[in-house]
Motif scaffolding. Structure first.
Motif, PDB file in Angstrom:
ATOM      1  N   MET A 272       6.247  -4.243  11.791  1.00  0.00           N
ATOM      2  CA  MET A 272       5.144  -3.416  11.528  1.00  0.00           C
ATOM      3  C   MET A 272       5.331  -3.110  10.180  1.00  0.00           C
ATOM      4  N   ARG A 273       3.985  -2.990   9.584  1.00  0.00           N
ATOM      5  CA  ARG A 273       3.723  -2.421   8.206  1.00  0.00           C
ATOM      6  C   ARG A 273       3.322  -0.831   7.559  1.00  0.00           C
ATOM      7  N   ILE A 274       4.343  -0.581   7.027  1.00  0.00           N
ATOM      8  CA  ILE A 274       4.504   1.385   7.074  1.00  0.00           C
ATOM      9  C   ILE A 274       4.704   1.797   5.918  1.00  0.00           C
ATOM     10  N   GLY A 275       4.057   2.891   5.419  1.00  0.00           N
ATOM     11  CA  GLY A 275       4.308   4.025   4.176  1.00  0.00           C
ATOM     12  C   GLY A 275       5.221   4.611   4.433  1.00  0.00           C
ATOM     13  N   LEU A 276       5.600   4.962   3.125  1.00  0.00           N
ATOM     14  CA  LEU A 276       6.015   6.269   3.102  1.00  0.00           C
ATOM     15  C   LEU A 276       5.373   7.234   2.192  1.00  0.00           C
ATOM     16  N   LEU A 277       4.947   8.549   2.705  1.00  0.00           N
ATOM     17  CA  LEU A 277       4.758   9.405   2.666  1.00  0.00           C
ATOM     18  C   LEU A 277       5.726  10.948   1.686  1.00  0.00           C
ATOM     19  N   GLY A 278       5.915  10.771   0.756  1.00  0.00           N
ATOM     20  CA  GLY A 278       7.212  11.673   0.254  1.00  0.00           C
ATOM     21  C   GLY A 278       8.106  11.327  -0.610  1.00  0.00           C
ATOM     22  N   THR A 279       9.220  11.868  -1.351  1.00  0.00           N
ATOM     23  CA  THR A 279       9.511  11.607  -2.626  1.00  0.00           C
ATOM     24  C   THR A 279      10.080  12.213  -2.516  1.00  0.00           C
ATOM     25  N   GLY A 280      11.205  13.221  -1.735  1.00  0.00           N
ATOM     26  CA  GLY A 280      11.553  13.521  -2.315  1.00  0.00           C
ATOM     27  C   GLY A 280      13.304  13.948  -1.651  1.00  0.00           C
ATOM     28  N   PRO A 281      14.064  14.676  -1.791  1.00  0.00           N
ATOM     29  CA  PRO A 281      15.393  13.905  -1.209  1.00  0.00           C
ATOM     30  C   PRO A 281      15.857  13.450  -0.483  1.00  0.00           C
ATOM     31  N   TRP A 282      15.318  13.883   0.768  1.00  0.00           N
ATOM     32  CA  TRP A 282      15.436  13.702   2.610  1.00  0.00           C
ATOM     33  C   TRP A 282      15.215  11.890   2.495  1.00  0.00           C
ATOM     34  N   ALA A 283      13.430  11.586   1.546  1.00  0.00           N
ATOM     35  CA  ALA A 283      12.855  10.844   1.866  1.00  0.00           C
ATOM     36  C   ALA A 283      14.063   9.946   0.824  1.00  0.00           C
ATOM     37  N   ARG A 284      14.477   9.925  -0.290  1.00  0.00           N
ATOM     38  CA  ARG A 284      15.039   9.139  -0.649  1.00  0.00           C
ATOM     39  C   ARG A 284      16.550   9.139   0.050  1.00  0.00           C
ATOM     40  N   MET A 285      17.643  10.007   0.082  1.00  0.00           N
ATOM     41  CA  MET A 285      18.263  10.077   0.856  1.00  0.00           C
ATOM     42  C   MET A 285      18.612   8.648   2.154  1.00  0.00           C
ATOM     43  N   VAL A 286      17.358   9.176   3.289  1.00  0.00           N
ATOM     44  CA  VAL A 286      17.373   8.697   4.313  1.00  0.00           C
ATOM     45  C   VAL A 286      16.290   7.821   4.794  1.00  0.00           C
ATOM     46  N   HIS A 287      14.842   8.304   4.298  1.00  0.00           N
ATOM     47  CA  HIS A 287      13.434   7.811   4.672  1.00  0.00           C
ATOM     48  C   HIS A 287      13.989   6.648   3.977  1.00  0.00           C
ATOM     49  N   ALA A 288      13.668   6.119   2.426  1.00  0.00           N
ATOM     50  CA  ALA A 288      13.119   5.373   2.005  1.00  0.00           C
ATOM     51  C   ALA A 288      14.704   3.729   2.253  1.00  0.00           C
ATOM     52  N   PRO A 289      15.978   4.222   2.217  1.00  0.00           N
ATOM     53  CA  PRO A 289      16.936   3.213   2.470  1.00  0.00           C
ATOM     54  C   PRO A 289      16.652   3.003   4.135  1.00  0.00           C
ATOM     55  N   ALA A 290      16.356   3.847   5.424  1.00  0.00           N
ATOM     56  CA  ALA A 290      16.510   3.126   6.639  1.00  0.00           C
ATOM     57  C   ALA A 290      15.178   1.789   6.448  1.00  0.00           C
ATOM     58  N   LEU A 291      13.895   2.432   6.076  1.00  0.00           N
ATOM     59  CA  LEU A 291      12.712   2.219   5.979  1.00  0.00           C
ATOM     60  C   LEU A 291      13.075   0.289   5.458  1.00  0.00           C
ATOM     61  N   ALA A 292      13.348   0.125   4.614  1.00  0.00           N
ATOM     62  CA  ALA A 292      13.036  -0.882   3.260  1.00  0.00           C
ATOM     63  C   ALA A 292      15.237  -1.617   4.496  1.00  0.00           C
ATOM     64  N   ALA A 293      15.454  -1.374   4.971  1.00  0.00           N
ATOM     65  CA  ALA A 293      16.714  -2.229   5.568  1.00  0.00           C
ATOM     66  C   ALA A 293      16.578  -2.844   7.547  1.00  0.00           C
ATOM     67  N   HIS A 294      14.928  -2.098   7.476  1.00  0.00           N
ATOM     68  CA  HIS A 294      14.931  -2.560   9.035  1.00  0.00           C
ATOM     69  C   HIS A 294      14.481  -3.429   8.776  1.00  0.00           C
ATOM     70  N   ASP A 295      15.172  -4.220   9.665  1.00  0.00           N
ATOM     71  CA  ASP A 295      14.451  -6.179  10.432  1.00  0.00           C
ATOM     72  C   ASP A 295      13.272  -5.898  11.021  1.00  0.00           C
ATOM     73  N   GLU A 296      12.203  -4.683  11.971  1.00  0.00           N
ATOM     74  CA  GLU A 296      10.931  -5.266  11.891  1.00  0.00           C
ATOM     75  C   GLU A 296       9.532  -4.193  11.305  1.00  0.00           C
ATOM     76  N   LEU A 297      10.446  -3.660  10.178  1.00  0.00           N
ATOM     77  CA  LEU A 297       9.626  -2.643   9.265  1.00  0.00           C
ATOM     78  C   LEU A 297       9.591  -3.690   7.809  1.00  0.00           C
ATOM     79  N   ASP A 298       8.221  -3.440   7.653  1.00  0.00           N
ATOM     80  CA  ASP A 298       8.146  -3.913   6.083  1.00  0.00           C
ATOM     81  C   ASP A 298       7.625  -2.510   5.546  1.00  0.00           C
ATOM     82  N   LEU A 299       7.689  -2.263   4.624  1.00  0.00           N
ATOM     83  CA  LEU A 299       8.020  -0.910   3.454  1.00  0.00           C
ATOM     84  C   LEU A 299       6.958  -1.425   2.923  1.00  0.00           C
ATOM     85  N   VAL A 300       5.364  -1.054   2.998  1.00  0.00           N
ATOM     86  CA  VAL A 300       4.682  -1.563   2.216  1.00  0.00           C
ATOM     87  C   VAL A 300       4.912  -0.608   1.456  1.00  0.00           C
ATOM     88  N   GLY A 301       4.740   0.109   0.904  1.00  0.00           N
ATOM     89  CA  GLY A 301       4.407   1.672  -0.342  1.00  0.00           C
ATOM     90  C   GLY A 301       4.696   2.653  -0.366  1.00  0.00           C
TER      91      GLY A 301
END
Length: 295
Positions: free
Chosen positions: A1-30
């Motif tokens: 699944m192609r997924i995008g991240l909306l947000g760049t604050g502490p929660w996005a940096r600490m949790v969302h982005a690392p988890a999405l980028a490392a997920h085997d079934e997700l493609d962090l598009v942008g």
């Protein structure tokens, strides 16, 4: 699944982005953010693309994860659903019933899946405990969620403007409700609400199955008093939510798994936007009572 991240604050940096980028079934598009430089930095850290135009990102993905203040989240979630994107949202969905209802309506209209990241519901030990206690004929319940985000000695990165404005009721109240509602049943009435020290609030709930519960919520607790706990009492005795240091990124990855599953089979997840709306309705009722007591 192609997924995008909306947000760049502490929660996005600490949790969302690392988890999405490392997920085997997700493609962090942008990544899109309200501050383009922050989006560029976060995207570069995870080998993906920064977007200046949120609609361009929505057009390039199948789903979005949102790490933004709740009312900004609600507006963009409606926009994302309209673009056909599945929704991985944070709690609370919004801080108004109208905002949360608009998200539910948009997701239903578009036929997209939604999952709201109520952290405890995606921690295996906590989720198993909740399932074990559900329907247990409980007499009463008690939930305490005490943070020190706005204590003078705190160095928390989460002292954001929306938390300062809306306080513990809206920030940690959703955590407490996400545990109590599946165990004690829906809330038929917010019976009472009162202010404590700082932003602390106390809320009394009457549940549809006959039980009552109390919430004590704060973001201004002394560091030594900070912590969370849930206790149930009934004919079966006393049960307490297992304590442990939950890894938020791992829990968020499980929330992404839940979104993938809901998108594939079309069945609503228990923590979907509709559940997020119900939590918002209860918190809004408590907020109205608190306003009455302050007059």
């Amino acid at each position: 699944m192609r997924i995008g991240l909306l947000g760049t604050g502490p929660w996005a940096r600490m949790v969302h982005a690392p988890a999405l980028a490392a997920h085997d079934e997700l493609d962090l598009v942008g990544v899109w953010g309200r501050r383009p430089e922050a989006a560029k930095e976060l995207a570069g850290r995870h080998g993906t693309r920064p977007y200046d135009d949120v609609d361009a990102l929505l057009a390039d993905v199948d789903a979005v994860a949102v790490a933004l203040p709740p009312d900004v989240q609600a507006q963009l979630a409606v926009r994302a659903a309209g673009a056909g994107c599945h929704l991985l949202l944070d709690k609370p969905v919004a801080t108004t019933v109208a905002g949360a209802r608009a998200v539910v309506r948009a997701a239903d209209r578009a036929g997209v899946a939604s999952v709201v990241f109520f952290t405890s519901r995606f921690v295996p030990e906590a989720d198993a405990w909740i399932a074990e206690q559900a329907g247990g004929g409980w007499f009463t319940g008690r939930a305490e969620w005490l943070g020190d985000v706005f204590h003078a000695a705190s160095d928390s990165p989460f002292g954001t403007p929306w938390r300062g404005e809306k306080g513990a009721l809206w920030d940690v109240g959703p955590h407490a409700l996400s545990v109590l509602l599946p165990v004690l049943g829906d809330v038929r009435r917010v019976s009472a609400a009162a202010h404590g020290p700082g932003d602390t609030v106390h809320v009394v709930l009457a549940h549809a199955d006959g039980a009552s519960s109390t919430l004590t919520l704060s973001l201004t607790a002394p560091p030594a008093a900070a912590g969370a706990g849930v206790e149930l009492r009934g004919a079966a005795g006393v049960r307490r939510l297992p304590q442990g240091d939950a890894d938020a990124a791992s829990a968020f990855a499980r929330a992404a798994d839940a979104l993938l599953g809901a998108a594939r089979d079309g069945r609503p997840h228990p923590c979907d936007a509709a559940f997020g709306l119900r939590v918002t309705e209860i918190l809004a009722d408590a907020e109205a009572l608190l306003a009455d007591t302050a007059r």
